[in-house]
Design a protein around this motif. Structure first.
Motif, PDB file in Angstrom:
ATOM      1  N   PRO A 107       0.847  -1.216  -0.083  1.00 43.49           N
ATOM      2  CA  PRO A 107       0.009  -0.119  -0.012  1.00 43.49           C
ATOM      3  C   PRO A 107       0.949   1.234   0.155  1.00 43.49           C
ATOM      4  O   PRO A 107       0.476   2.238  -0.403  1.00 43.49           O
ATOM      5  N   ASN A 108       1.976   1.325   0.601  1.00 42.82           N
ATOM      6  CA  ASN A 108       2.814   2.258   0.750  1.00 42.82           C
ATOM      7  C   ASN A 108       3.492   2.675  -0.587  1.00 42.82           C
ATOM      8  O   ASN A 108       3.463   3.961  -1.108  1.00 42.82           O
ATOM      9  N   ASP A 109       3.913   1.543  -1.421  1.00 46.82           N
ATOM     10  CA  ASP A 109       4.283   1.814  -2.841  1.00 46.82           C
ATOM     11  C   ASP A 109       3.240   2.461  -3.580  1.00 46.82           C
ATOM     12  O   ASP A 109       3.895   3.418  -4.505  1.00 46.82           O
ATOM     13  N   ARG A 110       2.085   2.196  -3.341  1.00 45.85           N
ATOM     14  CA  ARG A 110       1.052   2.486  -4.205  1.00 45.85           C
ATOM     15  C   ARG A 110       0.713   4.207  -4.089  1.00 45.85           C
ATOM     16  O   ARG A 110       0.692   5.029  -4.865  1.00 45.85           O
ATOM     17  N   LYS A 111       0.852   4.489  -2.589  1.00 46.00           N
ATOM     18  CA  LYS A 111       0.776   5.998  -2.418  1.00 46.00           C
ATOM     19  C   LYS A 111       1.800   6.728  -2.780  1.00 46.00           C
ATOM     20  O   LYS A 111       1.767   7.919  -3.241  1.00 46.00           O
ATOM     21  N   VAL A 112       3.124   6.151  -2.766  1.00 46.28           N
ATOM     22  CA  VAL A 112       4.231   6.871  -3.401  1.00 46.28           C
ATOM     23  C   VAL A 112       4.207   7.008  -4.756  1.00 46.28           C
ATOM     24  O   VAL A 112       4.466   8.149  -5.379  1.00 46.28           O
ATOM     25  N   LYS A 113       3.916   6.269  -5.471  1.00 44.50           N
ATOM     26  CA  LYS A 113       3.554   6.234  -7.042  1.00 44.50           C
ATOM     27  C   LYS A 113       2.534   7.224  -7.252  1.00 44.50           C
ATOM     28  O   LYS A 113       2.414   7.899  -8.388  1.00 44.50           O
ATOM     29  N   ALA A 114       1.503   7.147  -6.356  1.00 42.22           N
ATOM     30  CA  ALA A 114       0.374   8.330  -6.883  1.00 42.22           C
ATOM     31  C   ALA A 114       0.946   9.595  -6.861  1.00 42.22           C
ATOM     32  O   ALA A 114       0.406  10.493  -7.356  1.00 42.22           O
ATOM     33  N   THR A 115       2.000   9.981  -6.253  1.00 37.65           N
ATOM     34  CA  THR A 115       2.670  11.421  -6.058  1.00 37.65           C
ATOM     35  C   THR A 115       3.208  11.679  -7.354  1.00 37.65           C
ATOM     36  O   THR A 115       3.681  13.014  -7.519  1.00 37.65           O
ATOM     37  N   LEU A 116       3.627  10.681  -8.039  1.00 35.68           N
ATOM     38  CA  LEU A 116       4.720  10.862  -9.208  1.00 35.68           C
ATOM     39  C   LEU A 116       4.308  12.038 -10.069  1.00 35.68           C
ATOM     40  O   LEU A 116       5.046  12.803 -10.618  1.00 35.68           O
ATOM     41  N   PRO A 117       3.010  11.701 -10.613  1.00 35.33           N
ATOM     42  CA  PRO A 117       2.369  12.803 -11.708  1.00 35.33           C
ATOM     43  C   PRO A 117       2.502  14.265 -11.270  1.00 35.33           C
ATOM     44  O   PRO A 117       2.954  14.982 -12.005  1.00 35.33           O
ATOM     45  N   LEU A 118       2.334  14.400  -9.905  1.00 33.44           N
ATOM     46  CA  LEU A 118       2.306  15.877  -9.193  1.00 33.44           C
ATOM     47  C   LEU A 118       3.718  16.306  -9.160  1.00 33.44           C
ATOM     48  O   LEU A 118       3.972  17.428  -9.488  1.00 33.44           O
ATOM     49  N   VAL A 119       4.822  15.277  -8.833  1.00 29.31           N
ATOM     50  CA  VAL A 119       6.184  15.849  -8.762  1.00 29.31           C
ATOM     51  C   VAL A 119       6.417  16.095 -10.389  1.00 29.31           C
ATOM     52  O   VAL A 119       7.485  17.302 -10.171  1.00 29.31           O
ATOM     53  N   ALA A 120       6.178  15.319 -11.068  1.00 30.83           N
ATOM     54  CA  ALA A 120       6.779  15.592 -12.640  1.00 30.83           C
ATOM     55  C   ALA A 120       5.975  17.070 -13.102  1.00 30.83           C
ATOM     56  O   ALA A 120       6.553  17.927 -13.800  1.00 30.83           O
ATOM     57  N   LYS A 121       4.869  17.305 -12.695  1.00 30.68           N
ATOM     58  CA  LYS A 121       4.197  18.434 -12.955  1.00 30.68           C
ATOM     59  C   LYS A 121       5.007  19.921 -12.142  1.00 30.68           C
ATOM     60  O   LYS A 121       5.218  20.701 -12.892  1.00 30.68           O
ATOM     61  N   ILE A 122       5.145  19.696 -10.982  1.00 30.85           N
ATOM     62  CA  ILE A 122       6.187  20.778 -10.277  1.00 30.85           C
ATOM     63  C   ILE A 122       7.399  21.028 -10.966  1.00 30.85           C
ATOM     64  O   ILE A 122       7.949  21.994 -11.222  1.00 30.85           O
ATOM     65  N   ASN A 123       8.067  19.735 -11.426  1.00 34.14           N
ATOM     66  CA  ASN A 123       9.434  19.811 -12.190  1.00 34.14           C
ATOM     67  C   ASN A 123       9.316  20.580 -13.463  1.00 34.14           C
ATOM     68  O   ASN A 123      10.110  21.385 -13.923  1.00 34.14           O
ATOM     69  N   ALA A 124       8.172  20.193 -14.033  1.00 33.63           N
ATOM     70  CA  ALA A 124       8.004  20.968 -15.410  1.00 33.63           C
ATOM     71  C   ALA A 124       7.762  22.338 -15.406  1.00 33.63           C
ATOM     72  O   ALA A 124       7.933  23.271 -16.340  1.00 33.63           O
ATOM     73  N   LEU A 125       7.235  22.781 -14.356  1.00 32.40           N
ATOM     74  CA  LEU A 125       7.144  24.316 -13.984  1.00 32.40           C
ATOM     75  C   LEU A 125       8.386  25.094 -13.676  1.00 32.40           C
ATOM     76  O   LEU A 125       8.454  26.413 -13.631  1.00 32.40           O
ATOM     77  N   GLU A 126       9.463  24.186 -13.272  1.00 31.97           N
ATOM     78  CA  GLU A 126      10.580  24.781 -12.886  1.00 31.97           C
ATOM     79  C   GLU A 126      11.340  25.827 -13.715  1.00 31.97           C
ATOM     80  O   GLU A 126      11.404  27.010 -13.112  1.00 31.97           O
ATOM     81  N   PRO A 127      11.464  25.540 -14.973  1.00 29.63           N
ATOM     82  CA  PRO A 127      12.120  26.690 -15.727  1.00 29.63           C
ATOM     83  C   PRO A 127      11.285  28.134 -15.840  1.00 29.63           C
ATOM     84  O   PRO A 127      11.902  29.140 -15.657  1.00 29.63           O
ATOM     85  N   GLU A 128      10.072  27.865 -15.767  1.00 31.69           N
ATOM     86  CA  GLU A 128       9.133  28.886 -15.803  1.00 31.69           C
ATOM     87  C   GLU A 128       9.038  29.983 -14.388  1.00 31.69           C
ATOM     88  O   GLU A 128       9.320  31.197 -14.410  1.00 31.69           O
ATOM     89  N   PHE A 129       9.336  29.261 -13.490  1.00 31.83           N
ATOM     90  CA  PHE A 129       9.472  29.932 -12.063  1.00 31.83           C
ATOM     91  C   PHE A 129      11.049  30.456 -11.997  1.00 31.83           C
ATOM     92  O   PHE A 129      11.291  31.440 -11.195  1.00 31.83           O
ATOM     93  N   GLU A 130      11.740  29.956 -12.508  1.00 29.16           N
ATOM     94  CA  GLU A 130      13.406  30.304 -12.536  1.00 29.16           C
ATOM     95  C   GLU A 130      13.549  31.683 -13.392  1.00 29.16           C
ATOM     96  O   GLU A 130      14.294  32.417 -12.728  1.00 29.16           O
ATOM     97  N   LYS A 131      12.629  31.970 -14.026  1.00 31.96           N
ATOM     98  CA  LYS A 131      12.810  33.264 -14.785  1.00 31.96           C
ATOM     99  C   LYS A 131      12.174  34.406 -14.039  1.00 31.96           C
ATOM    100  O   LYS A 131      12.420  35.499 -14.357  1.00 31.96           O
ATOM    101  N   LEU A 132      11.359  34.134 -13.089  1.00 33.28           N
ATOM    102  CA  LEU A 132      10.963  35.194 -12.092  1.00 33.28           C
ATOM    103  C   LEU A 132      11.753  35.920 -11.244  1.00 33.28           C
ATOM    104  O   LEU A 132      12.722  35.528 -10.973  1.00 33.28           O
ATOM    105  N   THR A 133      11.502  37.250 -11.455  1.00 32.30           N
ATOM    106  CA  THR A 133      12.457  38.144 -10.480  1.00 32.30           C
ATOM    107  C   THR A 133      11.969  37.820  -8.856  1.00 32.30           C
ATOM    108  O   THR A 133      10.938  37.421  -8.837  1.00 32.30           O
TER     109      THR A 133
END
Length: 898
Positions: free
Chosen positions: A15-41
């Motif tokens: 069950p723990n593995d399944r909970k961890v896997k469920a967060t991976l799409p959210l982590v991927a979304k956050i990582n995808a936004l990183e370049p956009e936020f790096e450009k902010l002042t």
């Protein structure tokens, strides 16, 4: 061969593995936004916070805002601290936001993890509390992480003991507030003793993230928070009874170490009775079993507990003439915490110290019920899995294991069990010497101050340099831990749970920089930092080559969690390390939980002195013993909580009622309803329904109305009128009392009357609630005996406490009505007259106390001295004898009046 359960886990995952896997799409979304936020002042990051907060206010869910909020927070933290959060730290933040406990190993950066859910939930504008185990960590984390929140455009507050009220209110108004569990609980109780809304510090409880959650919500939750005031002083009785207990022998009491309890045997009762008679404490004709002896029996029982259950330097230490309790889980002193029910006084008597008076409870709450006030709760710890059942049942919290950023390289050895404590300690000293010789830092865990100091003496005799960390070295804690990872360092620590400071291999750069700058304030901080970083990097490499940190535990704790916390100090962030437990059959856990069988096994194996048994089976059997103890402790806490839940429902009603009263501008309607209810009760009592006129008690009703409503009315005459019934009398009384109070309100002025009503209501509620708490304490102490009559004590407690609470509300109505009926405005003339009377009384008392001339004392020093005419007193200086002849200095006598 794999079992069915193991095969299923391989196929489906845990069950723990399944909970961890469920967060991976959210982590991927956050990582995808990183370049956009790096450009902010820097200003752009703050603007983003404002935009997200606006969207939250407009009804967008925090779950929808999570990817952008986490991406913004990661960028803010990277700029403010130079730390870029790993993916597993984002995972931990997601689990916390979802209201779980994130189990993260030591050194995985839990302090930074908390900033993500704290930032996201603070966007709602309702405030977030981050809870730590001590004031040092609260201030350190607040100072460190405030840089992140400031970069994001949020405010940070920190709450600490003895904080000025204004500063405390400001801290609670901040977006993110750091505080200890104790301070939060006490502030909640203090707030609910205030009489004005502006004085209250806390906002409604929105979201809390509890660091070291197992330590706070489980270990510390066994003791409720109590605000108390002193009661009568019975110190002499404690001292007298304490002198008797040492005369008892082993046949006079039974010590149950498993249940942590001690009781008198029949022989002990008889011996105690005789000793109490001989000492003149118990009257000759009185037996210990008589009802009048209850107080003496209570003192005798507490004295026995103090002597047989509480050991100096293990359960408490004596410092500056004060008994300071030691937290068995963290090894820290619990300053300001006292045992209740006279047990603390009994320990003070045992140690020959000044006995402080017992206390009366003014307000109390358990941690369980305080933290259940929050709309959402989350927690972080290195070790929570073993207590998952309790977290789920009591707090509704799930425990999720967050993967480590790097794999664990620590080697955990099987337990080594010796027959005697001497053999064990000899082996420990040898093991430490080997590690020290090759430069491997060793952290040695002990379970008490006494044992840590005993081991320290053994190491001194062998010439091994070392540091000792226990409750006595509380102030040097951070420094000792910072040095524990240095080459060849040996650190003896009493309980490492919840220390909150990482052991870094090679030493702690921050601490070294601070020490160097303190020694040479003129040095360039940047140069010093570079030098220290190079030194630590070089030393760290040598420590890694020596095998990393070696954790050596000298005993198993009752809780597996505490052992795991000690073990987890080694092998942080993928570093190599090693852990070992050295035990003996004389250890507390082994002795109490069945070492006899193991002793027979060791004897049959024909083990020689100094030899140890090392086998996985031993580990298994010890873990089973620990699981039994944990289960029993959970049952005790669950049982206590069931009783406290009864009081908690009542506490919520009273505190809610107080808040409503403080928020109301006009309480006249509430007060009138109370008054009418009192009238209903009086009429029902003296003129029962369906009774005849000759059965009515009109004279008693007239007296009761005079007493409770302040009205002098011809009620006996009403009873003789034709056609008068209980309803007529009720209506007349309501009309008369309403008129009477309306006149009073007019005389005081409407605004003043409303203030008086509010203050009377609050004061009466507080007084009644205090009395109710004391009654419930007494009920709680005796309700267990109902079990002998085949009645469930908990149900009995529920029923009786409910009846008592109804009685509290009835008494509240009657007392408020009575107090308001008796107040009246006084004229300026009456005020002046009262002041004259007070001055005259004061002068008369002074004369009597000083033996002045009118009290038959000595004659005045100045001839013609007249009490009322200062011109006849001569011209005395302030320190001269008073001319009245009292013997006092003039400034302390008649000189006070001029």
């Amino acid at each position: 061969m794999l079992g069915i359960g193991s095969i299923a886990k391989k196929v489906f995952g845990t069950p723990n593995d399944r909970k961890v896997k469920a967060t991976l799409p959210l982590v991927a979304k956050i990582n995808a936004l990183e370049p956009e936020f790096e450009k902010l002042t820097d200003e752009g990051i703050k603007d983003k916070t404002k935009a997200l907060a606006e969207r939250a206010r407009n009804g967008e869910s925090l779950d929808d805002l999570l990817p952008e909020a986490f991406a913004n927070c990661r960028e803010g933290a990277r700029r403010a601290l130079g730390l870029r959060a790993f993916d597993v730290q984002l995972m931990g933040g997601i689990f916390l936001h979802q209201g779980n406990i994130a189990e993260m190993k030591t050194g995985e950066g839990k302090t930074l993890v908390a900033t993500f859910p704290a930032y996201l939930n603070a966007l709602s504008g309702k405030g977030v509390h981050i809870v730590t185990v001590n004031d040092y960590l609260a201030r350190r984390d607040a100072e460190w992480m405030s840089k992140v929140y400031t970069a994001l455009g949020l405010t940070t507050g920190v709450v600490y003991p003895q904080q000025p009220d204004g500063e405390k209110r400001e801290a609670y108004q901040a977006d993110v507030t750091y505080a200890t569990n104790n301070e939060l609980g006490f502030d909640y109780l203090r707030d609910n003793m205030k009489s004005d809304l502006k004085e209250m510090a806390q906002r409604p409880h929105n979201f809390a993230i509890v660091d070291e959650v197992d330590s706070i919500l489980i270990d510390e939750a066994r003791t409720p928070l109590i605000i108390s005031g002193p009661s009568t002083d019975r110190s002499e009785l404690y001292k007298s009874v304490d002198q008797i207990v040492p005369n008892l022998d082993d046949t006079h009491y039974v010590l149950d170490e498993k249940q942590r309890n001690v009781t008198f045997t029949d022989e002990g009762n008889e011996a105690m009775e005789k000793l109490l008679h001989d000492a003149g404490i118990l009257p000759e004709a009185q037996s210990l079993y008589d009802p009048e002896s209850t107080s003496i029996v209570h003192h005798a029982t507490q004295a026995l507990k103090a002597h047989k259950m509480f050991t100096r330097d293990k359960d408490y230490i004596v410092r500056d003439g004060e008994v300071l309790l030691i937290d068995e889980f963290t090894g820290r002193m619990m300053v300001g915490r006292r045992l209740s029910d006279g047990l603390h006084q009994a320990i003070e008597a045992k140690e020959g110290l000044e006995i402080k008076p017992e206390n009366v409870t003014l307000a109390s709450v358990t941690f369980q019920n305080y933290f259940r006030l929050y709309d959402k709760l989350a927690g972080m710890t290195g070790t929570g899995t073993t207590e998952a059942e309790e977290f789920a049942e009591i707090y509704g919290l799930g425990v999720v294991e967050v993967p480590t950023n790097r794999g664990i390289a620590r080697v955990d050895e099987h337990d080594a069990v010796y027959r005697t404590a001497k053999e064990k300690f000899d082996a420990i000293v040898e093991e430490i010497k080997v590690a020290h010789a090759k430069g491997q830092p060793a952290l040695v865990g002990t379970t008490s101050i006494e044992k840590s100091e005993f081991l320290s003496q053994l190491l001194q005799a062998e010439g091994v340099p070392h540091n000792v960390l226990n409750a006595r070295q509380h102030e040097q804690e951070a420094q000792i831990i910072a040095d524990a990872g240095k080459l060849g360092a040996v650190t003896i620590a009493t309980n490492m749970a919840g220390r909150g400071t990482d052991i870094q291999l090679g030493g702690n750069v921050e601490m070294k920089v601070l020490d160097a700058l303190a020694a040479d304030p003129d040095a360039d901080p940047e140069e010093v930092r570079k030098r220290m970083e190079a030194e630590v990097a070089d030393e760290k490499q040598r420590v890694l080559e020596a095998g990393g940190l070696f954790v050596l535990a000298t005993e198993r704790h009752e809780s597996r969690r505490i052992d795991n916390q000690l073990r987890g100090r080694s092998g942080r962030q993928g570093d190599p390390g090693r852990s070992a437990f050295f035990l003996s059959l004389e250890d507390d856990l082994m002795r109490i939980f069945g070492s006899e069988r193991l002793d027979k096994v060791l004897s049959s194996l024909g083990m020689k002195d100094g030899e140890a048994i090392v086998h996985p089976w031993v580990n298994k059997s010890l873990e089973k013993a620990q699981a039994k103890v944990e289960g029993r402790n959970f049952d005790i806490r669950k049982h206590l909580l069931k009783f406290d839940d009864v009081m908690n429902d009542q506490r919520k009603v009273i505190f809610g009622q107080r808040r409503e009263i403080m928020e109301s501008k006009d309480l006249s309607e509430i007060v009138r309803d109370m008054r009418h209810q009192v009238i209903d009760d009086l009429v029902d009592d003296c003129m029962p329904a369906k009774s005849y006129a000759d059965q009515w008690e009109m004279e008693r009703l007239q007296a009761e109305v005079q007493e409770h409503l302040g009205l002098t009315l011809p009620i006996t005459e009403w009873g003789e009128e034709d056609g008068v019934d209980d309803e007529t009398v009720r209506e007349r009384l309501e009309a008369e009392s309403d008129r009477f109070m309306a006149e009073k309100a007019e005389a005081f002025g409407d605004e003043t009357m409303r203030t008086i009503e509010k203050q009377v209501l609050l004061q009466t509620i507080d007084q009644k609630w205090r009395e109710h708490l004391l009654t419930l304490e007494h009920l709680r102490s005796v309700v267990g005996f109902r079990g002998y009559a085949q009645r469930d004590p908990l149900n009995e407690y529920k029923n009786e406490s409910f009846q008592l609470f109804e009685g509290l509300l009835d008494g509240l109505r009657a007392e408020v009505t009575q107090k308001l009926s008796r107040i009246r405005p006084i004229s300026p003339e009456e005020q002046a007259k009262m002041m004259q009377q007070l001055v005259a009384q004061r002068q008369e008392l002074d004369r009597q106390a000083e033996g002045g001339p009118e009290a038959g004392g000595p004659a005045p020093l100045v001839e013609g001295f007249d009490e009322t005419a200062p011109e006849t007193w001569g011209d005395p200086r302030r320190n001269d004898p008073c001319p009245c002849g009292s013997g006092e200095k003039f400034k302390n006598c008649h000189g006070r009046m001029v």
